[in-house]
Design an enzyme around this catalytic site. Structure first.
Site, PDB file in Angstrom:
ATOM      1  N   ARG A 110      -8.998   0.947   9.419  1.00  0.00           N
ATOM      2  CA  ARG A 110      -8.567  -0.416   9.715  1.00  0.00           C
ATOM      3  C   ARG A 110      -9.594  -1.172  10.555  1.00  0.00           C
ATOM      4  NH1 ARG A 110      -2.639   0.560   9.278  1.00  0.00           N
ATOM      5  NH2 ARG A 110      -1.444  -1.322   9.702  1.00  0.00           N
ATOM      6  N   ARG A 132      11.830  -5.702   3.735  1.00  0.00           N
ATOM      7  CA  ARG A 132      11.711  -4.267   3.995  1.00  0.00           C
ATOM      8  C   ARG A 132      12.674  -3.865   5.115  1.00  0.00           C
ATOM      9  NH1 ARG A 132       5.781  -1.906   4.646  1.00  0.00           N
ATOM     10  NH2 ARG A 132       5.759  -2.634   6.789  1.00  0.00           N
ATOM     11  N   ARG A 142       0.334  -8.609  13.782  1.00  0.00           N
ATOM     12  CA  ARG A 142      -0.245  -7.607  12.871  1.00  0.00           C
ATOM     13  C   ARG A 142      -1.215  -8.280  11.897  1.00  0.00           C
ATOM     14  NH1 ARG A 142       4.961  -4.959  10.538  1.00  0.00           N
ATOM     15  NH2 ARG A 142       3.556  -3.602   9.365  1.00  0.00           N
ATOM     16  N   ARG A 177      11.914  -0.464  11.310  1.00  0.00           N
ATOM     17  CA  ARG A 177      10.697  -0.441  12.126  1.00  0.00           C
ATOM     18  C   ARG A 177      10.722  -1.584  13.126  1.00  0.00           C
ATOM     19  NH1 ARG A 177       5.486   0.218   8.330  1.00  0.00           N
ATOM     20  NH2 ARG A 177       4.613  -0.831  10.146  1.00  0.00           N
ATOM     21  N   LYS A 192       0.834  -1.215   0.000  1.00  0.00           N
ATOM     22  CA  LYS A 192       0.000   0.000   0.000  1.00  0.00           C
ATOM     23  C   LYS A 192       0.869   1.265   0.000  1.00  0.00           C
ATOM     24  CE  LYS A 192      -2.139  -0.954   3.911  1.00  0.00           C
ATOM     25  NZ  LYS A 192      -1.491  -2.213   4.308  1.00  0.00           N
TER      26      LYS A 192
HETATM   27  P1  AMP Z   1       1.421   0.633   9.289  1.00  0.00           P
HETATM   28  O1  AMP Z   1       2.595   1.539   9.068  1.00  0.00           O
HETATM   29  O2  AMP Z   1       0.214   1.046   8.518  1.00  0.00           O
HETATM   30  O3  AMP Z   1       1.759  -0.820   9.118  1.00  0.00           O
HETATM   31  O4  AMP Z   1       1.007   0.819  10.832  1.00  0.00           O
HETATM   32  C1  AMP Z   1       1.907   0.507  11.867  1.00  0.00           C
HETATM   33  C2  AMP Z   1       1.148   0.382  13.180  1.00  0.00           C
HETATM   34  O5  AMP Z   1       0.513   1.628  13.504  1.00  0.00           O
HETATM   35  C3  AMP Z   1       0.006  -0.634  13.189  1.00  0.00           C
HETATM   36  O6  AMP Z   1       0.459  -1.947  13.433  1.00  0.00           O
HETATM   37  C4  AMP Z   1      -0.861  -0.102  14.314  1.00  0.00           C
HETATM   38  O7  AMP Z   1      -0.294  -0.368  15.586  1.00  0.00           O
HETATM   39  C5  AMP Z   1      -0.761   1.403  14.090  1.00  0.00           C
HETATM   40  N1  AMP Z   1      -1.797   1.877  13.154  1.00  0.00           N
HETATM   41  C6  AMP Z   1      -1.593   2.432  11.924  1.00  0.00           C
HETATM   42  N2  AMP Z   1      -2.760   2.758  11.351  1.00  0.00           N
HETATM   43  C7  AMP Z   1      -3.722   2.427  12.241  1.00  0.00           C
HETATM   44  C8  AMP Z   1      -5.135   2.490  12.216  1.00  0.00           C
HETATM   45  N3  AMP Z   1      -5.809   2.971  11.153  1.00  0.00           N
HETATM   46  N4  AMP Z   1      -5.813   2.030  13.310  1.00  0.00           N
HETATM   47  C9  AMP Z   1      -5.168   1.548  14.372  1.00  0.00           C
HETATM   48  N5  AMP Z   1      -3.835   1.435  14.461  1.00  0.00           N
HETATM   49  C10 AMP Z   1      -3.113   1.858  13.399  1.00  0.00           C
END
Ligand code: AMP
Length: 198
Positions: free
Chosen positions: A88, A127, A150, A139, A13
């Site tokens: 989400r 990554r 996740r 990360r 994404k």
């Molecule tokens: P991402 O970079 O999108 O993989 O997000 C990393 C982490 O941020 C996720 O595993 C969640 O802990 C938190 N996170 C990001 N977006 C959301 C969301 N829309 N709702 C809840 N937690 C989020």
């Protein structure tokens, strides 16, 4: 153009959103990036989100909804935006509906990147390796153990959004297992078809 990119962690994404930013000149709103920035800056939100993110769980709907509501009112979002990693949960999806209708605007398309789960762990490990090789911070949640959580969170809370948007007639799916360029081309075809239909 207002677009949601759906798909599990590691689906691509972020990579695709970045390409759309370059092509359409609208910002990528990644709640993950915004939350990581809050953690880095040690803000109140960052303090509350850090442990949850490190464990691979989802941050509360109230926190992310508030962040996005504030962000979409900024000037660079006037022409549109790409939501990456948000919504989400079903609660977040309902929040998007009200945020947009309160502002008299609507979503154009929801595109789901469909991927094979078995490929995802490998992508996440890569990554992390790429970030390390480029001298960038890795990360904390890009490792196989946290990734499993996740993915569980994704199936429990995010996967139902596919049905939610399908039922609204908004869902388009794209094969996320194709090459990065082929995925971009497919997304652009979906966007062109959506624009023509309007
Ligand atoms: P991402 O970079 O999108 O993989 O997000 C990393 C982490 O941020 C996720 O595993 C969640 O802990 C938190 N996170 C990001 N977006 C959301 C969301 N829309 N709702 C809840 N937690 C989020």
């Amino acid at each position: 153009m207002r677009l949601i990119l759906l798909g599990p962690p590691g689906a691509g994404k972020g990579t695709q959103a970045q390409r759309l930013v370059d092509k359409y000149g609208i910002p990528q709103l990644s709640t993950g990036d915004m939350l990581r920035a809050a953690v880095q800056a040690d803000t109140e939100v960052g303090k509350r989100a850090k442990a949850v993110m490190d464990a691979g769980e989802l941050v509360s709907d109230a926190i992310v909804n508030a962040i996005v509501a504030e962000r979409i009112d900024q000037a660079d979002c006037a022409k549109g935006f790409i939501l990456d990693g948000y919504p989400r949960t079903l609660v977040q999806a309902d929040a998007v509906e009200s945020m947009l209708s309160d502002r008299g605007i609507s979503l154009d398309t929801v595109i789901e990147l469909v991927v094979d789960d078995r490929a995802l762990v490998g992508r996440i490990v890569k990554r992390a390796e790429d970030a390390k090789a480029a001298g960038q911070p890795v990360r904390k949640d890009d490792n196989p153990a946290v990734f499993e959580e996740r993915l569980r969170e994704y199936y429990k809370k995010t996967a139902p959004l596919t049905g939610y948007y399908y039922a609204k007639g908004r869902l388009k799916t794209v094969d996320g297992m194709a090459s990065i360029d082929a995925v971009t081309a497919e997304i652009e075809a979906v966007l062109a078809a959506a624009a023509k239909a309007r």
